[in-house]
Design a protein around this motif. Structure first.
Motif, PDB file in Angstrom:
ATOM      1  N   GLU A  43       0.792  -1.227   0.000  1.00 62.89           N
ATOM      2  CA  GLU A  43       0.000   0.000   0.000  1.00 62.89           C
ATOM      3  C   GLU A  43       0.827   1.281   0.000  1.00 62.89           C
ATOM      4  O   GLU A  43       0.505   2.248   0.696  1.00 62.89           O
ATOM      5  CB  GLU A  43      -0.972   0.018   1.188  1.00 62.89           C
ATOM      6  N   SER A  45       1.821   4.747  -1.434  1.00 67.76           N
ATOM      7  CA  SER A  45       1.112   5.754  -2.215  1.00 67.76           C
ATOM      8  C   SER A  45       2.127   6.683  -2.868  1.00 67.76           C
ATOM      9  O   SER A  45       3.324   6.565  -2.647  1.00 67.76           O
ATOM     10  CB  SER A  45       0.174   6.555  -1.299  1.00 67.76           C
ATOM     11  N   ARG A  95      -3.906  12.402   5.243  1.00 65.93           N
ATOM     12  CA  ARG A  95      -4.996  11.419   5.223  1.00 65.93           C
ATOM     13  C   ARG A  95      -5.285  11.141   3.756  1.00 65.93           C
ATOM     14  O   ARG A  95      -5.496  12.072   2.978  1.00 65.93           O
ATOM     15  CB  ARG A  95      -6.209  12.005   5.936  1.00 65.93           C
ATOM     16  N   HIS A  96      -5.296   9.854   3.373  1.00 63.11           N
ATOM     17  CA  HIS A  96      -5.539   9.494   1.974  1.00 63.11           C
ATOM     18  C   HIS A  96      -5.905   8.025   1.843  1.00 63.11           C
ATOM     19  O   HIS A  96      -5.667   7.225   2.750  1.00 63.11           O
ATOM     20  CB  HIS A  96      -4.296   9.789   1.109  1.00 63.11           C
ATOM     21  N   ASP A  97      -6.466   7.659   0.724  1.00 60.20           N
ATOM     22  CA  ASP A  97      -6.749   6.278   0.340  1.00 60.20           C
ATOM     23  C   ASP A  97      -7.381   5.435   1.451  1.00 60.20           C
ATOM     24  O   ASP A  97      -7.037   4.280   1.638  1.00 60.20           O
ATOM     25  CB  ASP A  97      -5.469   5.584  -0.134  1.00 60.20           C
ATOM     26  N   GLY A  98      -8.289   6.004   2.214  1.00 60.67           N
ATOM     27  CA  GLY A  98      -8.957   5.251   3.266  1.00 60.67           C
ATOM     28  C   GLY A  98      -8.169   5.161   4.566  1.00 60.67           C
ATOM     29  O   GLY A  98      -8.650   4.583   5.537  1.00 60.67           O
ATOM     30  N   TRP A  99      -6.968   5.693   4.601  1.00 60.75           N
ATOM     31  CA  TRP A  99      -6.171   5.731   5.832  1.00 60.75           C
ATOM     32  C   TRP A  99      -6.532   6.997   6.582  1.00 60.75           C
ATOM     33  O   TRP A  99      -6.602   8.082   5.987  1.00 60.75           O
ATOM     34  CB  TRP A  99      -4.681   5.769   5.509  1.00 60.75           C
ATOM     35  N   ASP A 100      -6.708   6.893   7.890  1.00 57.43           N
ATOM     36  CA  ASP A 100      -6.949   8.087   8.691  1.00 57.43           C
ATOM     37  C   ASP A 100      -5.634   8.840   8.862  1.00 57.43           C
ATOM     38  O   ASP A 100      -4.627   8.495   8.243  1.00 57.43           O
ATOM     39  CB  ASP A 100      -7.556   7.704  10.048  1.00 57.43           C
TER      40      ASP A 100
END
Length: 181
Positions: A43, A45, A95-100
């Motif tokens: 994962e 990014s 905060r991105h791609d469903g990560w807090d």
């Protein structure tokens, strides 16, 4: 001790990176397709070059990252600090791609190998600060050079993979059976 998701993810990715060379006959990070799979599985990014230079840069991280498993805490601190200075890391919350909310210390357009190096260093900062560097372990299988991050509650993980665990258990079983006969 529970770590944040980004710390655990970066530590597991670091071990996975080192373990791509676990089998000398089969480099698990030999091609651009292997790198694409590794990036997807772990994962990562940010932007990607998708070229041979990017692959070589990531491959070149494996040996120095693997060496981290063999350092004392003081040596680890010196090495992590050098990694952060070398990459001009500048931590910031994102905060991105469903990560807090979590920390990034490089811009999303930094080279993949740089982002990986910094994420590994930042995760190791958390390990050192928590006094948990003993969670970095070498695989207990005699014929394996793999590494692992023991995130189990009781620190009982001994093997880098289920394959190694099963192989050692099967050998022990065969040994017990031959002693009875």
């Amino acid at each position: 001790m529970p770590f944040t998701h980004d710390t655990e993810s970066a530590l597991q990715a670091a071990a996975a990176l080192v373990n791509t060379t676990r089998d000398p006959a089969d480099d698990a990070l030999a091609t651009l397709a292997d790198l694409d799979e590794f990036v997807r599985d772990n994962e990562y990014s940010g932007t990607r070059a998708h070229d041979r230079a990017e692959l070589v840069a990531v491959q070149s991280l494996r040996s120095p990252v693997g060496h981290l498993w063999d350092l004392s805490t003081e040596e680890l601190v010196d090495t992590v600090n050098a990694m952060l200075v070398d990459t001009a890391a500048l931590p910031q919350l994102v905060r991105h791609d469903g990560w807090d909310w979590h920390l990034h210390a490089t811009p999303s357009d930094a080279p993949l190998a740089t982002r990986m190096k910094v994420e590994i260093a930042m995760a190791l900062v958390d390990l050192v600060r928590a006094g948990e560097t003993d969670r970095l372990k070498r695989c207990a299988a005699d014929d394996c050079s793999g590494v692992l991050v023991d995130l189990s509650r009781n620190r009982s993980r001994r093997f880098c993979s289920t394959t190694c665990s099963n192989r050692v258990a099967a050998a022990a079983y065969r040994s017990r059976c031959s002693q009875r006969a």
